[in-house]
Scaffold this motif. Structure first.
Motif, mmCIF file in Angstrom:
data_model
loop_
_atom_site.group_PDB
_atom_site.id
_atom_site.type_symbol
_atom_site.label_atom_id
_atom_site.label_comp_id
_atom_site.label_asym_id
_atom_site.label_seq_id
_atom_site.Cartn_x
_atom_site.Cartn_y
_atom_site.Cartn_z
ATOM 1 N N ARG A 151 1.866 -25.022 -34.578
ATOM 2 C CA ARG A 151 1.085 -25.053 -35.811
ATOM 3 C C ARG A 151 1.472 -23.877 -36.709
ATOM 4 O O ARG A 151 2.020 -22.872 -36.245
ATOM 5 N N ASP A 152 1.149 -24.022 -37.986
ATOM 6 C CA ASP A 152 1.298 -22.907 -38.916
ATOM 7 C C ASP A 152 0.219 -21.865 -38.603
ATOM 8 O O ASP A 152 -0.913 -22.226 -38.287
ATOM 9 N N PRO A 153 0.553 -20.561 -38.679
ATOM 10 C CA PRO A 153 -0.469 -19.545 -38.396
ATOM 11 C C PRO A 153 -1.703 -19.661 -39.273
ATOM 12 O O PRO A 153 -2.815 -19.351 -38.834
ATOM 13 N N GLU A 154 -1.550 -20.123 -40.517
ATOM 14 C CA GLU A 154 -2.686 -20.275 -41.417
ATOM 15 C C GLU A 154 -3.190 -21.713 -41.363
ATOM 16 O O GLU A 154 -2.476 -22.638 -41.728
ATOM 17 N N PRO A 155 -4.440 -21.927 -40.920
ATOM 18 C CA PRO A 155 -4.971 -23.285 -40.828
ATOM 19 C C PRO A 155 -5.331 -23.850 -42.195
ATOM 20 O O PRO A 155 -5.520 -23.108 -43.165
ATOM 21 N N THR A 156 -5.440 -25.175 -42.258
ATOM 22 C CA THR A 156 -5.842 -25.844 -43.491
ATOM 23 C C THR A 156 -7.160 -26.599 -43.330
ATOM 24 O O THR A 156 -7.686 -27.123 -44.316
ATOM 25 N N ALA A 157 -7.685 -26.681 -42.117
ATOM 26 C CA ALA A 157 -8.939 -27.389 -41.873
ATOM 27 C C ALA A 157 -9.725 -26.637 -40.804
ATOM 28 O O ALA A 157 -9.156 -25.911 -39.981
ATOM 29 N N GLY A 158 -11.043 -26.816 -40.822
ATOM 30 C CA GLY A 158 -11.890 -26.123 -39.859
ATOM 31 C C GLY A 158 -13.162 -26.905 -39.587
ATOM 32 O O GLY A 158 -13.437 -27.940 -40.207
ATOM 33 N N VAL A 159 -13.944 -26.388 -38.653
ATOM 34 C CA VAL A 159 -15.220 -26.981 -38.274
ATOM 35 C C VAL A 159 -16.239 -25.841 -38.202
ATOM 36 O O VAL A 159 -15.927 -24.774 -37.677
ATOM 37 N N ARG B 82 -31.543 -14.630 -32.551
ATOM 38 C CA ARG B 82 -30.520 -14.639 -33.597
ATOM 39 C C ARG B 82 -29.750 -15.950 -33.574
ATOM 40 O O ARG B 82 -29.820 -16.716 -32.620
ATOM 41 N N LYS B 83 -28.999 -16.150 -34.657
ATOM 42 C CA LYS B 83 -28.197 -17.360 -34.781
ATOM 43 C C LYS B 83 -26.753 -16.972 -35.078
ATOM 44 O O LYS B 83 -26.497 -16.118 -35.934
ATOM 45 N N ARG B 84 -25.825 -17.600 -34.352
ATOM 46 C CA ARG B 84 -24.393 -17.364 -34.541
ATOM 47 C C ARG B 84 -23.789 -18.524 -35.318
ATOM 48 O O ARG B 84 -23.818 -19.666 -34.870
ATOM 49 N N HIS B 85 -23.257 -18.223 -36.479
ATOM 50 C CA HIS B 85 -22.591 -19.220 -37.312
ATOM 51 C C HIS B 85 -21.091 -18.970 -37.196
ATOM 52 O O HIS B 85 -20.616 -17.863 -37.490
ATOM 53 N N ILE B 86 -20.337 -19.970 -36.765
ATOM 54 C CA ILE B 86 -18.900 -19.783 -36.581
ATOM 55 C C ILE B 86 -18.128 -20.889 -37.282
ATOM 56 O O ILE B 86 -18.649 -21.988 -37.513
ATOM 57 N N ALA B 87 -16.892 -20.572 -37.626
ATOM 58 C CA ALA B 87 -15.936 -21.549 -38.138
ATOM 59 C C ALA B 87 -14.707 -21.490 -37.254
ATOM 60 O O ALA B 87 -14.206 -20.399 -36.945
ATOM 61 N N VAL B 88 -14.240 -22.643 -36.809
ATOM 62 C CA VAL B 88 -13.076 -22.710 -35.931
ATOM 63 C C VAL B 88 -12.034 -23.632 -36.553
ATOM 64 O O VAL B 88 -12.339 -24.446 -37.437
ATOM 65 N N ASP B 89 -10.797 -23.512 -36.079
ATOM 66 C CA ASP B 89 -9.752 -24.419 -36.534
ATOM 67 C C ASP B 89 -9.756 -25.672 -35.663
ATOM 68 O O ASP B 89 -10.631 -25.856 -34.807
ATOM 69 N N THR B 90 -8.771 -26.535 -35.842
ATOM 70 C CA THR B 90 -8.744 -27.793 -35.100
ATOM 71 C C THR B 90 -8.317 -27.615 -33.647
ATOM 72 O O THR B 90 -8.328 -28.581 -32.886
ATOM 73 N N LEU B 91 -7.949 -26.401 -33.251
ATOM 74 C CA LEU B 91 -7.693 -26.093 -31.846
ATOM 75 C C LEU B 91 -8.910 -25.451 -31.185
ATOM 76 O O LEU B 91 -8.859 -25.123 -29.995
ATOM 77 N N GLY B 92 -9.962 -25.243 -31.952
ATOM 78 C CA GLY B 92 -11.150 -24.596 -31.412
ATOM 79 C C GLY B 92 -11.093 -23.093 -31.429
ATOM 80 O O GLY B 92 -11.951 -22.435 -30.827
ATOM 81 N N LEU B 93 -10.114 -22.506 -32.113
ATOM 82 C CA LEU B 93 -9.966 -21.052 -32.173
ATOM 83 C C LEU B 93 -10.818 -20.489 -33.313
ATOM 84 O O LEU B 93 -10.874 -21.066 -34.403
ATOM 85 N N LEU B 94 -11.435 -19.360 -33.058
ATOM 86 C CA LEU B 94 -12.368 -18.761 -34.017
ATOM 87 C C LEU B 94 -11.648 -18.293 -35.275
ATOM 88 O O LEU B 94 -10.647 -17.583 -35.202
#
Length: 260
Positions: free
Chosen positions: A91-99, A127-139
């Motif tokens: 993959r490219d180091p910079e992602p283009t999509a996330g979750v 507390r609440k943890r809000h995260i964004a990950v890429d399509t590989l599940g990486l933070l």
């Protein structure tokens, strides 16, 4: 860490300022010992003062952790490991999509009342943890708030952080908690297409939903670290640093194993 994993970690670590002529002085302890000590604390869920005698003194380990947190070095270290995993996966180091998604956890007595709250939906005081990950599940980015903060309220700040650190991200999947004005703000202000993956009305019990399972798997990885089973940190940015340390362990072990 094994020698193979330390080789991965050492190459991804930020260069100390004194080696680049920017002032400061060398560490009094080996970096491998300090990193091992922080990882031991995150994985085992111990207190700082309970650091085993095999590691450097607990206050020196905490000083190392605090310096990396305040200077953004833990985020730099984490992002370097993530880029290497993406490259190894083709993959490219910079992602283009996330979750994106959120997780509410109980807070210990050490968490001040100003940064904790009650999540009425999950019945959790903490507390609440809000995260964004890429399509590989990486933070990609993380935001820690009081549990009383809704997903919509924190979603705007989370997406702003995502845009600042990863400018190529143009598509983000989310659950039904992120509907409403946030979709329009993400599209018009941040140029991000926020797509809500809804659960079928006739579905019963547990159902794996497309794309959303990626971020749920990441939460499962994080919960392997006992320090994250409950929020013990006085400061929210310390909680965010703990999450990045936990993910760095997942990634460094994967890189040390090599391609499967």
């Amino acid at each position: 860490m094994t020698d193979a994993e330390w080789a991965v970690v050492r190459d991804a670590m930020p260069v100390p300022s004194w080696l680049e002529g920017r002032g400061g002085q060398p560490e009094g302890y080996c970096h491998r010992q300090l990193v091992d000590a922080v990882r031991y604390l995150v994985a085992g869920g111990i207190t700082w003062r309970a650091m085993p005698a095999d590691f450097p003194a607990w206050d020196r380990v905490y000083a190392f952790f605090r310096r990396w947190r305040d200077k953004g070095l833990v985020a730099e270290f984490h992002d370097r490991l993530r880029d290497r995993i993406r490259e190894a996966a083709g993959r490219d180091p910079e992602p283009t999509a996330g979750v994106i998604d959120a997780q509410s956890v109980k807070a210990a007595a050490s968490v001040p009342a100003a940064s904790r709250g009650f999540d009425g939906g999950k019945k959790v005081n903490g507390r609440k943890r809000h995260i964004a990950v890429d399509t590989l599940g990486l933070l990609l980015t993380v935001l820690v708030t009081a549990a009383s903060v809704t997903d919509r309220e924190a979603g705007g700040t989370l997406l702003e952080r995502l845009r600042q650190r990863h400018w190529r991200v143009s598509l983000v999947w989310a659950d039904g908690g992120y509907t409403g004005r946030l979709v329009d703000i993400a599209r018009d202000v941040l140029q991000i297409a926020l797509t809500v993956v809804k659960r079928c009305d006739d579905a019963t019990g547990f159902t794996v939903l497309p794309k959303r399972w990626l971020v749920e798997r990441t939460f499962a990885w994080l919960m392997r670290s006992r320090r994250l089973a409950r929020d013990y940190e006085t400061r929210a940015d310390t909680s965010e640093a703990m999450i990045r340390w936990s993910m760095s362990m997942v990634m460094s072990r994967r890189l040390a194993r090599g391609p499967s």
